[in-house]
Design an enzyme around this catalytic site. Structure first.
Site, PDB file in Angstrom:
ATOM      1  N   LYS A 219       0.819  -1.221   0.000  1.00  0.00           N
ATOM      2  CA  LYS A 219       0.000   0.000   0.000  1.00  0.00           C
ATOM      3  C   LYS A 219       0.848   1.265   0.000  1.00  0.00           C
ATOM      4  O   LYS A 219       2.023   1.241   0.348  1.00  0.00           O
ATOM      5  CB  LYS A 219      -0.980  -0.036   1.183  1.00  0.00           C
ATOM      6  CG  LYS A 219      -2.150  -0.976   0.877  1.00  0.00           C
ATOM      7  CD  LYS A 219      -3.292  -0.871   1.850  1.00  0.00           C
ATOM      8  CE  LYS A 219      -4.429  -1.800   1.380  1.00  0.00           C
ATOM      9  NZ  LYS A 219      -5.475  -1.957   2.381  1.00  0.00           N
ATOM     10  N   ARG A 253      -3.787 -10.188   4.393  1.00  0.00           N
ATOM     11  CA  ARG A 253      -4.233 -10.103   2.998  1.00  0.00           C
ATOM     12  C   ARG A 253      -3.066  -9.552   2.176  1.00  0.00           C
ATOM     13  O   ARG A 253      -2.689  -8.391   2.347  1.00  0.00           O
ATOM     14  CB  ARG A 253      -5.466  -9.188   2.900  1.00  0.00           C
ATOM     15  CG  ARG A 253      -6.062  -9.094   1.518  1.00  0.00           C
ATOM     16  CD  ARG A 253      -7.283  -8.179   1.499  1.00  0.00           C
ATOM     17  NE  ARG A 253      -7.898  -8.145   0.185  1.00  0.00           N
ATOM     18  CZ  ARG A 253      -7.492  -7.348  -0.800  1.00  0.00           C
ATOM     19  NH1 ARG A 253      -6.498  -6.501  -0.618  1.00  0.00           N
ATOM     20  NH2 ARG A 253      -8.092  -7.383  -1.975  1.00  0.00           N
TER      21      ARG A 253
HETATM   22  C1  9MG Z   1     -10.383  -5.290  -0.931  1.00  0.00           C
HETATM   23  N1  9MG Z   1      -9.378  -4.751  -0.022  1.00  0.00           N
HETATM   24  C2  9MG Z   1      -8.365  -3.894  -0.343  1.00  0.00           C
HETATM   25  N2  9MG Z   1      -7.648  -3.602   0.761  1.00  0.00           N
HETATM   26  C3  9MG Z   1      -8.222  -4.286   1.783  1.00  0.00           C
HETATM   27  C4  9MG Z   1      -7.959  -4.392   3.152  1.00  0.00           C
HETATM   28  O1  9MG Z   1      -6.987  -3.720   3.721  1.00  0.00           O
HETATM   29  N3  9MG Z   1      -8.734  -5.186   3.897  1.00  0.00           N
HETATM   30  C5  9MG Z   1      -9.772  -5.875   3.337  1.00  0.00           C
HETATM   31  N4  9MG Z   1     -10.528  -6.648   4.136  1.00  0.00           N
HETATM   32  N5  9MG Z   1     -10.078  -5.812   2.033  1.00  0.00           N
HETATM   33  C6  9MG Z   1      -9.318  -5.026   1.287  1.00  0.00           C
END
Ligand code: 9MG
Length: 274
Positions: A219, A253
């Protein structure tokens, strides 16, 4: 053990691999819009150690515009069907739309990842009727405008209260706490300082009695800190992921499944002393 129950055991850290079947996601936009490429990438992430593959058909990056429901369905459903038919992995559907939730679960997904925390029309009712685990994420604003001027008096308490409040109707309807994942939403209507505070105080969320999911992979905050481009943020992403684990995060994630899996192995060995 079936993929579903393996995926729901949060006693050890789990990796959710990101599969964006969108033309415009911030890091992998346009890479997996073709079914063969998407399936190959899902296979590689599964082999590298992902327990879940998060399939998304609408970008949520800052500045992204919503897509019509039929377009989102056309993007995600063939991919979910193909993965469900071929790979031993749990699939999550990254959507805020009730119709996409329904079709995705029917096609083989078994978790709903909603960056809108089920606040959309019929979303909460649909998730409850489907009876699958959900991830409730916090965001301030909408992707199109969320990074304009995010503001909080106390970011940790505001995000905590939001997530706690959004979980209540699900608990009241009988959904077990371990099926309600909470996510503070790193980068969603937050400045760098907000993100850093949330990550530093992540234990506030891990103490709520639900699994905690963290998405920080590649990010922009990592770009701001390191000066690196999206694809060159693997080391920064892995360090942040391990620090989240250290504070009790359960699900990471990520884009870079292999390096994250290695980091979890090292972290787990240190925890266990073997
Ligand atoms: C779809 N998406 C993009 N960034 C995310 C994040 O930080 N958490 C979750 N749950 N979904 C995300």
């Amino acid at each position: 053990m079936p993929a579903m129950s393996a995926g729901l055991d949060w006693s050890e850290p789990r990796i959710m691999g990101i599969l964006n079947v969108t033309p415009d996601s911030f890091s992998d936009g346009g890479h997996y819009t073709d079914l063969t490429a998407a399936l190959r990438h899902a296979d590689a992430m599964t082999t590298a150690g992902a327990t879940l593959i998060d399939v998304g058909g609408e970008s949520t990056r800052p500045g992204a515009e919503p897509v019509p429901v039929q377009q989102e369905l056309d993007r995600v459903i063939p991919v979910i069907e193909a993965i469900a038919a071929r790979l031993p992995v749990m699939i999550s559907i990254d959507t805020s739309k009730a119709a996409v939730m329904r079709a995705a679960i029917q096609a083989g997904a078994s978790l709903i990842n909603d960056v809108n925390a089920l606040q959309g029309e019929q979303a909460q009712e649909t998730a409850l009727a489907l009876g699958v685990p959900v991830c409730l994420m916090h965001k301030q604003g909408e992707p199109a405008n969320m990074q304009h001027q995010p503001h909080y008096t106390d970011v940790v308490q505001e995000v905590r209260t939001f997530l706690h409040t959004r979980a209540q109707p699900l608990l009241a309807a009988g959904m077990p706490p371990h099926q309600i994942l909470l996510d503070p939403g790193i980068g969603f209507g937050k400045t760098l300082a907000h993100n850093l505070t949330l990550l530093r105080e992540l234990s506030t969320f891990t103490q709520l009695g639900h699994p905690v999911l963290i998405g920080i992979s590649r990010k922009s905050m990592l770009g701001t800190i390191t000066g690196r481009t999206t694809t060159d943020r693997v080391a920064a992403s892995v360090v942040a992921a391990v620090l989240a684990l250290q504070q009790g995060a359960n699900i990471l994630r990520v884009h870079d499944v292999g390096p994250t899996a290695d980091a979890i192995k090292v972290w787990s060995a240190i925890q266990q002393g073997s």
